[in-house]
Design a protein around this motif. Sequence first.
Motif, PDB file in Angstrom:
ATOM      1  N   GLU A 156      46.227  33.477  32.562  1.00  8.05           N
ATOM      2  CA  GLU A 156      45.334  34.310  33.134  1.00  8.05           C
ATOM      3  C   GLU A 156      44.025  33.923  33.421  1.00  8.05           C
ATOM      4  O   GLU A 156      43.305  34.509  34.675  1.00  8.05           O
ATOM      5  N   ILE A 157      43.611  32.536  33.262  1.00  7.78           N
ATOM      6  CA  ILE A 157      42.527  31.769  34.010  1.00  7.78           C
ATOM      7  C   ILE A 157      42.883  31.582  35.151  1.00  7.78           C
ATOM      8  O   ILE A 157      41.913  31.799  36.320  1.00  7.78           O
ATOM      9  N   VAL A 158      44.048  30.998  35.405  1.00  9.85           N
ATOM     10  CA  VAL A 158      44.371  30.648  37.017  1.00  9.85           C
ATOM     11  C   VAL A 158      44.571  31.871  37.823  1.00  9.85           C
ATOM     12  O   VAL A 158      44.069  31.799  38.977  1.00  9.85           O
ATOM     13  N   ASN A 159      44.749  33.251  37.326  1.00  9.72           N
ATOM     14  CA  ASN A 159      44.592  34.344  38.246  1.00  9.72           C
ATOM     15  C   ASN A 159      43.430  34.702  38.428  1.00  9.72           C
ATOM     16  O   ASN A 159      43.077  35.144  39.630  1.00  9.72           O
ATOM     17  N   ALA A 160      42.357  34.575  37.599  1.00  9.88           N
ATOM     18  CA  ALA A 160      41.226  34.959  37.687  1.00  9.88           C
ATOM     19  C   ALA A 160      40.416  34.018  38.706  1.00  9.88           C
ATOM     20  O   ALA A 160      39.735  34.480  39.401  1.00  9.88           O
ATOM     21  N   LEU A 161      40.799  32.685  38.613  1.00 13.40           N
ATOM     22  CA  LEU A 161      40.179  31.813  39.584  1.00 13.40           C
ATOM     23  C   LEU A 161      40.887  31.916  41.269  1.00 13.40           C
ATOM     24  O   LEU A 161      40.195  31.941  41.986  1.00 13.40           O
ATOM     25  N   GLN A 162      42.049  32.438  40.983  1.00 17.14           N
ATOM     26  CA  GLN A 162      42.644  32.669  42.264  1.00 17.14           C
ATOM     27  C   GLN A 162      42.164  34.068  43.103  1.00 17.14           C
ATOM     28  O   GLN A 162      41.981  34.269  44.082  1.00 17.14           O
ATOM     29  N   SER A 163      41.467  35.021  42.208  1.00 16.56           N
ATOM     30  CA  SER A 163      40.919  36.172  42.685  1.00 16.56           C
ATOM     31  C   SER A 163      39.291  35.992  42.938  1.00 16.56           C
ATOM     32  O   SER A 163      38.730  36.915  43.553  1.00 16.56           O
ATOM     33  N   THR A 212      40.200  31.427  27.199  1.00 17.31           N
ATOM     34  CA  THR A 212      40.299  32.611  27.800  1.00 17.31           C
ATOM     35  C   THR A 212      39.371  32.850  28.875  1.00 17.31           C
ATOM     36  O   THR A 212      38.685  32.395  29.234  1.00 17.31           O
ATOM     37  N   VAL A 213      39.704  34.067  29.732  1.00 16.17           N
ATOM     38  CA  VAL A 213      38.928  34.555  30.738  1.00 16.17           C
ATOM     39  C   VAL A 213      37.443  34.597  30.650  1.00 16.17           C
ATOM     40  O   VAL A 213      36.763  34.607  31.289  1.00 16.17           O
ATOM     41  N   ARG A 214      37.175  35.188  29.092  1.00 10.98           N
ATOM     42  CA  ARG A 214      35.737  35.150  28.566  1.00 10.98           C
ATOM     43  C   ARG A 214      35.157  33.934  28.725  1.00 10.98           C
ATOM     44  O   ARG A 214      33.899  33.908  29.099  1.00 10.98           O
ATOM     45  N   HIS A 215      35.840  32.811  28.514  1.00 14.31           N
ATOM     46  CA  HIS A 215      35.247  31.450  28.441  1.00 14.31           C
ATOM     47  C   HIS A 215      35.088  31.188  30.253  1.00 14.31           C
ATOM     48  O   HIS A 215      33.761  30.505  30.558  1.00 14.31           O
ATOM     49  N   LEU A 216      35.928  31.481  31.024  1.00 11.07           N
ATOM     50  CA  LEU A 216      35.691  31.458  32.263  1.00 11.07           C
ATOM     51  C   LEU A 216      34.680  32.270  32.804  1.00 11.07           C
ATOM     52  O   LEU A 216      33.803  31.657  33.712  1.00 11.07           O
ATOM     53  N   GLN A 217      34.547  33.295  32.337  1.00  8.11           N
ATOM     54  CA  GLN A 217      33.228  34.273  32.760  1.00  8.11           C
ATOM     55  C   GLN A 217      31.974  33.544  32.542  1.00  8.11           C
ATOM     56  O   GLN A 217      31.007  33.800  33.008  1.00  8.11           O
TER      57      GLN A 217
END
Length: 344
Positions: A274-281, A308-313
């Motif tokens: 899910e993080i890789v997908n978020a990075l790609q977008s 999780t994506v929350r950490h990335l955000q």
Amino acid sequence: KAGKQTFYIIGIEEKLFDDLWKKTGIETTTKQCETRKGKKAQEPVSPSDVRTSSWVVQELLKKCSVPSKLADSYVGESDQTVFVRVLISLAAKSDNPVLIVGDTGTGKEIVSREIHGNSHRSSSQFIPVNCGGIPRNLFESELFGHKKGAFTDAIQDKKGLWEVAGNGTLFLDEIGDLRAEHQVKILRALEEKKIRRVGETREIEVNARVIAATNQDLFSMVRNGKFREDLYYRLAILFINTPSLRDHPDDVPLLADHFWKKATRDKHRVLPREIVNALQSYPWPGNVRHLKTVLVRLSDMFMSDPLTVRHLQAVLDMDRQSTVTGESPASETDIMLHRAQCLK
């Protein structure tokens, strides 16, 4: 011809087209608001499409082979990335000047170092020079050297960086920041392969290979009279364009994995899908360097946590906090309304 009052909005991306109708308060029926998806007219091919088309790569590969280790330093498998690696290999076999252009953070210095490292000059020095970072009155002294007593602080003879580079490579970064008087001197040195130290009468022969780089549109600067045309064409004998990350998003997973393993120092630790997908977008305004910074920051801040994506955000939000201007950020609706107003 049918006498209908039909309005056509041509050249608008579909998402913006849909949002225009939703957010400008225009009442319309489905029949009136129709997005045409007919057969597209033949569009002219952009220069970037020509440069990175597969047949060009195949033609160039007939002339040179690309070292496999290049994929470890200039990472990616998109057409754009493969094309840059091919050009690096070609440039490494030549002694002609190279001009590298591209946005900040796209790896221009990596490209220049790889050209040097894969050339016959690799055993000699690689000397980087930031053309915009040297004070105006010291530029000639730094690049060409000076003779003792040439000016107040010249207490001894000094070799310039061009001479220090010897048989290696002189990397002129931010070449677009060169002042007019320095452009002339560099052009002369390139053409005659000779330099003259400040305060010296005799000339010194130089043999360093010159690679220049800029994030500015140097060709437009030539047309506007801000950069010498003769110097531009002298530098751009070999031309490499490092693509922005948003132009090859398919490379983001490979790049992310590469930087993540370096950041964590653990070749077995992988990023959640899910993080890789978020990075790609993500649009990556700072390009590859931005991606690397975010992943190092993510590792340092949340290394022991299940990510999780929350950490990335949270990590991405730190960049916005560091550039607070005192005004509230514009909402997506505000931006869309502004775009609609511009269109109207």
